[in-house]
Design an enzyme around this catalytic site. Structure first.
Site: not given
Ligand code: DGJ
Length: 767
Positions: A471, A532
């Protein structure tokens, strides 16, 4: 493929041709588009016998020739070409004039990748065109052909052969001139949780400039863009696609000149970019990807999908079916312990999922997003047995184990920051910017790279981890363009050194969702988390935008809980699956909150997906244009044996018209069986109207209704019939929609945000 014919060169793929001609020291683009068969370059050469008022003549001996009127692959700088150019330099002595002159052409075997940057593999041949200035500043343009997918890649390399430094202020990967300007430009802008919504503008005189300055390829504007003929559709018409194998800040420019030519140029974002080349040093630009199709936007997408699957994604997972996963993020956020995770994993296994992914929050003091980032030692309060023990327990349930981390960032409240406060990106004398309470680690520094590689490698080897979600959750700030580029090179180095040695790990890259969905990351991570935003109605736009350029095998797509945490919208369970199955399917919700009826449904969904996932992930993909905000996607198996079509609705309308669902990719003379997978409907959604469908009277808000919802649900009748490919290609006549005039079992009852899936299976030859 590539022919070098004295003063002209032809680069040909199965259906496209890119033709170049030498005119004095210049190299002109003679044509890029559909392949044309020519024996010499005369028919393609532009006539430039007259000059226009105000023209700057390039060289006295070639008067009235002015650069302004030519389609140039590389422009001599400050010599009369006033359009956006691929290069901008400060030469030794401070001049900005650089009179590049063509030196020679070389034909090279295969692809010639740039140093230190990911690039496509497996090209057939490369053409290198060498240019030089009188001072010795040399530029090589590289063109590689990928014949089967109608792709040509381009990049340039600049070498300072002069005896004093040269500063690069702009070093794009290419410029390309098209002779006309009757095109519609599509870019893919967006934001966090709203990535890649197609934006179309017809070209007008002047420059259309777009891109990102955030240090990433960015949700603000994907590096991909298209130029299409105004009458191009999904199935017909000229469509050009352009992309970059790059994950950093970028710029694209499409400029219509006063003479009606279109210049296209793209590459590293030049804003704030200044890269000094000492004598003898060179600079390589990222590779650009160009494609063209006469078969509309779907044709262009098919080229790019094949290109990504054959030449970008690499390693063991390249052509492998992707596992169905369960990710705990939206199910638990930071609030979990081993018991909770194992209970989720157990439920996931019952569903038929194959991979359990432990997301953020498993390490250090990471109980929220303000602390712990950077400290990748397991939090023993949450996971007393450690990672290896959890992974083994997950394995014992029949699931692979996957893990999240965010190596590029650190919280101020972390052991790592306390130990190395100087490792973050900062400008002396300035307070460093934060985003999501975190700083960016300076990946340009060798000691930071070494630390991350050492720490993460040890972690990966400490437990049976088969999947990593990498991430990256904030933009860069306060850095120069050159720094931002070096940062990305540092990131590529770290990814290489960790994952080349661990080919079994499936890497899914993520950046606040889809903030770094690009071809550079796809060279390391076969799939990327799209967004997200897991609301399927939002996802229709996001995944559709992505589908123009990336195959479904690259898109992570999850079923989540409704109402959705990003929109508060309520959506049917079936639609959440129907949208996610046009991607790499996952579930990201607390399965304990599903009703027994939904759990049974989820099991059916997973079974269906596994059976057809090679078609969904690797089949030939089609988008259709439908009225009333509806969408339809279809995937046809590579061997033509089946097609899966999804039909999605935003809002329903009263007195709906008869609906026909388009089909594509079927054989006209084959016989198919058409089956529908009617989604499960909630009985309570019908409220008091249910009395018209059921023989008994139920209170809309009563306990029996709620129990019926939990245990059974309502299913509209499935369709099943046989038809020839020719009949289906004329449009699949769908069953009538509910229209307020009574209930019949055969009616479709999608409601707002409803969807249907059709499975079309080849069963023989039509009569
Ligand atoms: C952002 C990601 O896009 C989410 O899926 C998740 O992993 C969060 N970060 C976790 O902090």
């Amino acid at each position: 493929m590539i022919t070098v014919n004295g003063d002209w060169f032809a680069l040909e793929t199965a259906n496209t041709g890119y033709y170049l001609g030498v005119r004095g020291g210049l190299v002109e683009n003679l044509h890029y588009g559909a392949r044309v068969r020519v024996e010499n370059s005369v028919p393609l050469r532009e006539k430039t016998d007259i000059g226009y008022g105000g023209d700057v003549v390039y060289r006295a001996e070639s008067a009235p020739l002015s650069l302004e009127h030519l389609c140039l692959e590389l422009s001599p700088l400050q010599k009369g070409d006033y359009r956006a150019q691929s290069l901008s330099l400060v030469m030794p002595g401070g001049a900005r004039t650089a009179d590049f002159s063509f030196v020679c052409a070389r034909r090279l075997e295969g692809s010639v990748p740039p140093e230190g940057m990911p690039a496509a593999r497996g090209g057939a041949e490369t053409l290198a065109l060498d240019f030089s200035t009188p001072e010795g500043v040399a530029v090589t343009l590289f063109y590689t052909v990928y014949p089967d997918c109608d792709v040509i890649t381009r990049r340039l390399c600049i070498k300072n052969g002069a005896d004093a430094p040269v500063t690069l202020e702009k070093a794009l990967s290419y410029q390309l001139d098209l002779p006309g300007c009757d095109y519609v430009l599509s870019t893919f802008p967006g934001a966090w949780a709203r990535e890649r919504h197609e934006a179309c503008v017809p070209l007008t005189p002047g420059a259309h400039v777009f891109g990102s300055t955030t240090g990433a390829s960015s949700a603000f504007c994907n590096p991909f863009f298209m130029l299409c003929a105004p009458d191009a559709t999904e199935f017909n018409g000229d469509a050009y696609g352009f992309n970059l194998v790059y994950s950093g800040s970028h710029m694209g420019c499409v400029e219509v000149s006063p003479w009606g030519k279109t210049r296209v140029a793209a590459g590293i974002q030049p804003e704030g970019f200044a890269w000094t080349l000492a004598p003898g040093e060179r600079f390589e630009t990222p590779e650009a990807v160009l494609t063209f199709s006469r078969a509309g936007k779907n044709g262009m997408s098919a080229n790019l999908h094949a290109f990504v699957q054959e030449h970008i994604v690499r390693g063991k997972w390249a052509k492998k079916d992707r596992p169905v996963l369960l990710n705990n993020w939206e199910a638990t956020y930071f609030d979990f312990n081993e018991r909770k995770l194992l209970s989720l994993a157990k439920d996931a296994a019952k569903l038929g999922a194959e991979l359990f992914v432990l997301d953020d929050g498993w390490f250090g003091a990471r109980d929220n997003d303000a602390k712990g980032l950077g400290d990748y030692t397991v939090n023993r309060k949450k996971l007393p047995g450690g990672l290896a023990s959890l992974a083994e327990k997950v394995h014992a349930l029949g699931l692979l184990f996957g893990l999240w981390f965010e190596p590029e960032m650190v919280n101020a409240d972390s052991g790592l920051f306390r130990a190395h406060p100087d490792w973050i990106v900062q400008t002396p004398g300035n307070v460093p910017a934060t985003g999501r309470n975190q700083y960016v680690l300076d990946l340009c520094r060798a000691e930071v790279q070494d630390y991350l590689i050492g720490q993460l490698s040890a972690l990966l080897d400490s437990a049976p981890i088969r999947y990593i979600k990498w991430d990256m959750n904030r933009h860069l700030a306060g850095v120069s363009g050159a720094f931002a580029h070096r940062y990305i090179l540092g990131l590529y180095e770290v990814l290489h050194r960790i994952f080349d040695a661990r080919p079994d790990i499936l890497l899914e890259s993520c950046s606040s969702g889809g903030n770094r969905f690009d071809l550079g990351m796809l060279c390391f991570s076969p799939q990327i988390w799209c967004s997200d935003d897991t609301d399927p109605i939002e996802r229709l736009d996001i995944q559709k935008g992505l589908s123009y350029l990336y195959p479904l095998s690259a898109m992570g797509a999850h079923v989540s809980a409704s109402p959705h945490s990003q929109t508060l919208r309520r959506t049917p369970f079936g639609t959440r699956f129907a949208v996610s199955c046009f991607g790499c399917l996952g579930y990201e919700l607390d399965l304990r909150e599903l009703t027994p009826a939904e759990l049974r449904e989820a099991k059916r969904q997973v079974e269906f997906y596994k059976k057809h996932r090679m078609t969904l992930q690797y089949g030939r993909f089609y988008r259709f244009t439908l009225p009333e905000g509806r969408e339809a996607f279809s995937c046809v198996a590579r061997d033509g044996a089946e097609a899966v079509t999804g039909h999605f609705r935003r809002l329903v309308h009263a007195a709906p018209a008869f609906e026909k669902l388009p089909a594509a990719g079927l054989e006209r003379d084959a016989l198919y069986e058409v089956g529908s997978l009617p989604p499960l409907l909630r009985i309570s959604d019908f409220g008091a109207l249910i009395k018209h469908a059921l023989p008994l009277k139920l209170r809309a808000d009563g306990a029996i209704m709620r129990r019926a919802d939990r245990l059974a649900g309502l299913r509209q009748a499935a369709e099943k019939y046989r038809a020839s490919g020719a009949a289906l290609l004329d449009g699949i006549r769908l069953q009538n929609l509910f229209s307020g005039t009574g209930y019949d079992k055969a009616l479709r009852l999608p409601g707002d945000f409803g969807s249907e899936i059709y499975l079309i299976t080849r069963v023989g030859k039509a009569k």
